[in-house]
Design an enzyme around this catalytic site. Structure first.
Site, PDB file in Angstrom:
ATOM      1  N   HIS A 126       0.835  -1.197   0.000  1.00 27.25           N
ATOM      2  CA  HIS A 126       0.000   0.000   0.000  1.00 27.25           C
ATOM      3  C   HIS A 126       0.874   1.254   0.000  1.00 27.25           C
ATOM      4  O   HIS A 126       0.669   2.176  -0.805  1.00 27.25           O
ATOM      5  CB  HIS A 126      -0.915  -0.026   1.235  1.00 27.25           C
ATOM      6  CG  HIS A 126      -1.776   1.178   1.398  1.00 27.25           C
ATOM      7  ND1 HIS A 126      -3.136   1.122   1.292  1.00 27.25           N
ATOM      8  CD2 HIS A 126      -1.486   2.468   1.672  1.00 27.25           C
ATOM      9  CE1 HIS A 126      -3.645   2.335   1.490  1.00 27.25           C
ATOM     10  NE2 HIS A 126      -2.646   3.172   1.725  1.00 27.25           N
ATOM     11  N   GLU A 127       1.852   1.292   0.897  1.00 24.41           N
ATOM     12  CA  GLU A 127       2.703   2.476   1.010  1.00 24.41           C
ATOM     13  C   GLU A 127       3.646   2.608  -0.186  1.00 24.41           C
ATOM     14  O   GLU A 127       3.861   3.712  -0.695  1.00 24.41           O
ATOM     15  CB  GLU A 127       3.480   2.462   2.329  1.00 24.41           C
ATOM     16  CG  GLU A 127       2.601   2.437   3.574  1.00 24.41           C
ATOM     17  CD  GLU A 127       1.525   3.508   3.632  1.00 24.41           C
ATOM     18  OE1 GLU A 127       1.689   4.577   2.993  1.00 24.41           O
ATOM     19  OE2 GLU A 127       0.500   3.288   4.300  1.00 24.41           O
ATOM     20  N   HIS A 155       2.032   4.174  -3.126  1.00 24.74           N
ATOM     21  CA  HIS A 155       1.993   5.633  -3.079  1.00 24.74           C
ATOM     22  C   HIS A 155       3.265   6.233  -3.683  1.00 24.74           C
ATOM     23  O   HIS A 155       3.211   7.178  -4.471  1.00 24.74           O
ATOM     24  CB  HIS A 155       1.825   6.138  -1.640  1.00 24.74           C
ATOM     25  CG  HIS A 155       0.452   6.002  -1.098  1.00 24.74           C
ATOM     26  ND1 HIS A 155      -0.657   6.599  -1.665  1.00 24.74           N
ATOM     27  CD2 HIS A 155      -0.006   5.322  -0.010  1.00 24.74           C
ATOM     28  CE1 HIS A 155      -1.734   6.301  -0.949  1.00 24.74           C
ATOM     29  NE2 HIS A 155      -1.367   5.523   0.059  1.00 24.74           N
TER      30      HIS A 155
END
Length: 162
Positions: A74-75, A78
């Site tokens: 998820h990170e 980004h």
């Protein structure tokens, strides 16, 4: 708090994600720095301009599998989104496509982890229709003059004990 092995496991998963992205996009991506000092209810955060990812050590220790399977990707999604597209909506279509097409994971924008061990003190406020629990940050902003409205009834929130 985290052992060397814990930090290594997160970094290894991060490297796996970058390799997947590099194969998918046929280009190299700079590797981020990792910090293990994320506080509060967030499992992690990506600091785009600094190419930095922070992980919450308390939530990690309680949810290692979820972190390795979802939070790291998820990170990193980004960071990859930022490096490919610049500033776009944090969980917009570009980020969602990286999650689903590159990492083959659901594009969930929030986690469902138990946050009882990292949840700060909550303060009771009320509106015309219900009672709300506000964080210390919002409570302190109200004390300094900020006002918040209930999303449902649109009336101002006031301390429940007044």
């Amino acid at each position: 708090m985290l052992t060397f092995e814990d930090k290594k496991a997160l970094a290894v998963k991060g490297e796996d994600c970058f390799i997947l992205a590099e194969c998918f996009f046929d280009r190299a991506f700079p590797r981020p720095s990792y910090l293990f000092n994320q506080r509060g209810r967030s499992a992690g955060s990506a600091h785009l301009q600094k190419n930095l990812i922070k992980f919450n050590p308390i939530l990690y220790l309680q949810n290692k599998t979820v972190f390795i399977e979802h939070v790291v990707a998820h990170e990193i999604a980004h960071l990859i989104t930022y490096q490919l597209f610049g500033r776009v909506r944090p969980h917009g279509k570009e980020w969602q496509n990286i999650m689903t097409q590159v990492f083959k994971l659901p594009a969930n924008t929030t986690h469902q982890l138990d946050i009882s061990d990292v949840q700060g003190q909550l303060f009771p406020y009320r509106c015309l229709c219900t009672e709300h629990q506000l964080t210390i940050r919002r409570h302190n902003k109200i004390k300094k003059g900020t006002s918040y409205l209930c999303r449902k009834c649109k009336s101002p929130l006031t301390p429940a004990n007044e």
